[in-house]
Design an enzyme around this catalytic site. Structure first.
Site, PDB file in Angstrom:
ATOM      1  N   HIS A  74      -3.568  -1.886  10.326  1.00  0.00           N
ATOM      2  CA  HIS A  74      -4.276  -2.196   9.084  1.00  0.00           C
ATOM      3  C   HIS A  74      -3.689  -3.453   8.457  1.00  0.00           C
ATOM      4  CE1 HIS A  74      -1.126  -0.859   6.145  1.00  0.00           C
ATOM      5  NE2 HIS A  74      -0.724  -0.157   7.192  1.00  0.00           N
ATOM      6  N   HIS A 108      -4.960  -7.176   5.737  1.00  0.00           N
ATOM      7  CA  HIS A 108      -6.003  -8.009   5.123  1.00  0.00           C
ATOM      8  C   HIS A 108      -6.334  -9.182   6.044  1.00  0.00           C
ATOM      9  CE1 HIS A 108      -5.787  -5.626   1.569  1.00  0.00           C
ATOM     10  NE2 HIS A 108      -4.593  -6.038   1.192  1.00  0.00           N
TER      11      HIS A 108
END
Length: 358
Positions: free
Chosen positions: A143, A145
């Protein structure tokens, strides 16, 4: 009194002897044939038993291979959650962290310099190689951005499973605006970039400030569009269409912040290797909805209306509505509601007319 001796004529004696010999020969022949038949039957039974044993061994081997293959396949799974900021991504990621121990997988955070969502081409190659070849970390949940990255473009044979969550674009921008100034209850002591700026979102919109400008809405589209230059050209119609294409073709499931529990429930149903127990944890766990932006004030109707006049909002909202419609379509075919509770549908297909008949 003397015994009456009846003597058989020689010819009859000879005939009787011949008849006896023929009868004995016939009986021996029949016995020999019966013995041969019994031998054939015993050999046939033995061959049948051997075939049965071989078939059982073959079936057992196939079952073991299928089980091992399924296990190997599940243990080779990669999930990438390229999380969009301020979409409840931390709350969802905490579920993955809480479940990784009991469900036996690894969670890894992709930390890019200054949270830059665009990787250099050399970092793209490194990342794809790391993720696909790092066997010790599989199965894995990554995970971070980062914008969507096409693994096949870089020659990878193993494609990850992409998932994501998006949010109403104005709600997301408002949350991000206050987050930069006041932080959240996850790390309340951390100094934020705009800390000390007390201006409300409405005051920012009224003054035409840069932190609440329509251009700041342009984020969810490029995150799904990917690493093409056009994705980051604010207001690009090509980027919007590419984002929609990727959402439908490259993502297993894209949820919405406003219906996060349903998203978690469906992930548990389709990816139990990772998300077994996720729904119950979301409902009862201490970390559900953990990260809440501090001092957030809802915008006025006037501020919302002003943002909605921009072409950028219309495009971001178009993408959000597209994602929401797709999510609700998937949900409608996966769950039912009863007494205010959602229930997953049981298996609704079966196999028949299987040929050839064995």
């Amino acid at each position: 009194m003397g015994l009456l001796r009846i003597m058989m004529p020689p010819k009859l004696q000879l005939l009787a002897l011949l008849a006896f010999i023929v009868a004995m020969f016939f009986l021996e022949n029949r016995i020999q044939k019966l013995e041969e038949s019994r031998g054939k039957l015993e050999r046939a039974i033995a061959r049948h038993e051997v075939r049965e044993i071989e078939q059982r061994h073959t079936q057992d081997s196939l079952r073991e291979r299928d089980t091992a293959s399924a296990s190997d396949s599940e243990d080779d799974l990669l999930i990438i959650y390229n999380r969009v900021p301020k979409t409840a991504s931390t709350s969802f990621t905490n579920i993955a962290y809480d479940l990784c121990g009991r469900n036996h997988y690894h969670v890894l955070h992709i930390n890019t310099t200054k949270n830059n969502p665009v990787m250099s081409i050399q970092d793209q190659g490194r990342f794809v190689k790391n993720v696909t070849e790092w066997k010790e970390m599989k199965p894995a949940f990554y995970h971070g951005h980062i914008s969507f990255l096409d693994f096949t473009k870089l020659g990878a044979k193993l494609k990850p499973i992409y998932i994501n969550v998006i949010r109403d674009p104005i709600e997301r921008l408002v949350s991000y605006y206050y987050f930069l100034r006041f932080g959240d209850d996850y790390r309340p002591g951390l100094r934020r970039r705009k800390q000390g700026d007390k201006k409300t979102f409405d005051e920012c919109v009224s003054a035409g400030g840069s932190d609440c400008a329509p251009e700041k809405l342009w984020l969810q589209i490029p995150f799904f569009c990917g690493h093409y230059s056009e994705c980051w050209n604010v207001g690009s119609h090509w980027a919007l269409e590419q984002a929609k294409y990727n959402l439908v073709n490259e993502y297993l499931l894209v949820g919405v912040t406003e219906e996060l529990e349903d998203f978690v429930m469906m992930l548990e149903a389709v990816l139990p290797r990772f998300f077994r127990g996720a729904t119950e944890l979301y409902k009862t766990g201490k970390k559900s909805h953990l990260r809440k932006t501090s001092e957030k004030k809802p915008p006025t109707k006037e501020s919302i209306a002003k943002l909605q006049q921009s072409a950028i909002w219309k495009m971001e909202n178009d993408f959000y509505e597209f994602a929401l419609e797709q999510f609700q379509f998937v949900r409608a075919h996966a769950v039912r509601e009863k007494d205010g509770e959602l229930y997953l549908l049981t298996q609704n297909f079966f196999y028949e007319k299987i040929y050839p008949k064995n």
